[in-house]
Design a protein around this motif. Sequence first.
Motif, mmCIF file in Angstrom:
data_model
loop_
_atom_site.group_PDB
_atom_site.id
_atom_site.type_symbol
_atom_site.label_atom_id
_atom_site.label_comp_id
_atom_site.label_asym_id
_atom_site.label_seq_id
_atom_site.Cartn_x
_atom_site.Cartn_y
_atom_site.Cartn_z
ATOM 1 N N VAL A 161 66.882 16.165 44.751
ATOM 2 C CA VAL A 161 66.266 17.432 44.334
ATOM 3 C C VAL A 161 64.783 17.238 44.027
ATOM 4 O O VAL A 161 63.941 18.051 44.408
ATOM 5 N N LYS A 162 64.430 16.138 43.355
ATOM 6 C CA LYS A 162 63.032 15.918 42.959
ATOM 7 C C LYS A 162 62.107 15.715 44.149
ATOM 8 O O LYS A 162 60.879 15.857 44.028
ATOM 9 N N ASP A 163 62.681 15.410 45.309
ATOM 10 C CA ASP A 163 61.862 15.206 46.506
ATOM 11 C C ASP A 163 61.780 16.453 47.373
ATOM 12 O O ASP A 163 61.082 16.450 48.395
ATOM 13 N N ASN A 164 62.487 17.507 46.992
ATOM 14 C CA ASN A 164 62.492 18.744 47.786
ATOM 15 C C ASN A 164 61.352 19.643 47.305
ATOM 16 O O ASN A 164 61.415 20.241 46.234
ATOM 17 N N ALA A 165 60.300 19.746 48.117
ATOM 18 C CA ALA A 165 59.110 20.512 47.724
ATOM 19 C C ALA A 165 59.386 22.010 47.659
ATOM 20 O O ALA A 165 58.606 22.755 47.043
ATOM 21 N N GLU A 166 60.453 22.486 48.269
ATOM 22 C CA GLU A 166 60.764 23.916 48.266
ATOM 23 C C GLU A 166 61.365 24.358 46.926
ATOM 24 O O GLU A 166 61.312 25.530 46.574
ATOM 25 N N ILE A 167 61.957 23.421 46.182
ATOM 26 C CA ILE A 167 62.567 23.753 44.894
ATOM 27 C C ILE A 167 61.503 23.614 43.801
ATOM 28 O O ILE A 167 60.955 22.530 43.590
ATOM 29 N N VAL A 168 61.219 24.730 43.095
ATOM 30 C CA VAL A 168 60.161 24.722 42.084
ATOM 31 C C VAL A 168 60.713 24.688 40.658
ATOM 32 O O VAL A 168 60.009 24.291 39.724
ATOM 33 N N GLN A 169 61.959 25.096 40.470
ATOM 34 C CA GLN A 169 62.598 25.065 39.157
ATOM 35 C C GLN A 169 64.100 24.920 39.322
ATOM 36 O O GLN A 169 64.652 25.186 40.398
ATOM 37 N N LEU A 170 64.736 24.508 38.240
ATOM 38 C CA LEU A 170 66.191 24.491 38.193
ATOM 39 C C LEU A 170 66.642 25.402 37.053
ATOM 40 O O LEU A 170 66.132 25.299 35.925
ATOM 41 N N LEU A 171 67.561 26.293 37.356
ATOM 42 C CA LEU A 171 68.119 27.186 36.344
ATOM 43 C C LEU A 171 69.410 26.570 35.815
ATOM 44 O O LEU A 171 70.369 26.376 36.560
#
Length: 270
Positions: A161-171
Amino acid sequence: MFNLDGVIWDSALHAVADNKDTGEVYYRLPDISDVSIDISADTKDSVDKDGALIKRSYTAKAAAVTLTNTHLVLGAYAGTTGSKKIMVDTAGETEAPKMLLVDPSKADFDLPDEPVTGTVSVTPIYKDGGTGKSFTLSDGEADENTKFQLAAKKITFPTKVKDNAEIVQLLIKYEYKCKDTVIIENHANKFPKTVRLTIVGLYCDPCEKDVLRLGYIVFPSFQPSPETTIAMKNDSTFDYKGDAQSDYCARKKRLFYMVFPKDDVQADED
């Protein structure tokens, strides 16, 4: 003798709903305005053969009341739902939801509370603000893309997840055992009870304009309406309304009465 006749209302102050028999106060609306009492009547007409009115008789009166408080009052709102304000001050008495937005660049996150079993979800949020498919709880370790690990209060995210630039936040969403909270419930099958409503306002005599006195409008049998609106914005108000009922079991079938004590003078502020 205090022979008051002309009345100029200066302002409405507050309103109290209580039990007429015991005096128990159910709730108070502390900062009211725009008080309106609309009185209507049913009629029965006698007419001649051409339909011209001979005599109009009034058969029943009704009084609809509306007022506005400057803010939402939880106790009063609970009264309009037919329930009571619930105040919880013991840990573990109720479950409350919590939602957190966290940085996806971290490998894990410590929850501030012990979550209720089976309530934790972790969902990616993308650049456009939309959500992706929620990750699933792993029986063991977190995997690369779809499963997270939960150990007590610590969440370990999928490793990529930390390497996925498309994900900006986690809910992160979960429920926890909460202490010191207030709960208001609106049930589909519960409705408000009849109360005695007393509205307090300031008035003056037109011939004595600089002397403000407290006046009271009392509805011995008032039925609040369950029809309300809650607006979640900082300038929202709370509209309270209902209908005066005949004080049926009393000798006088009053819808309401007004009282203007001479000695209830508003004190000047220093």
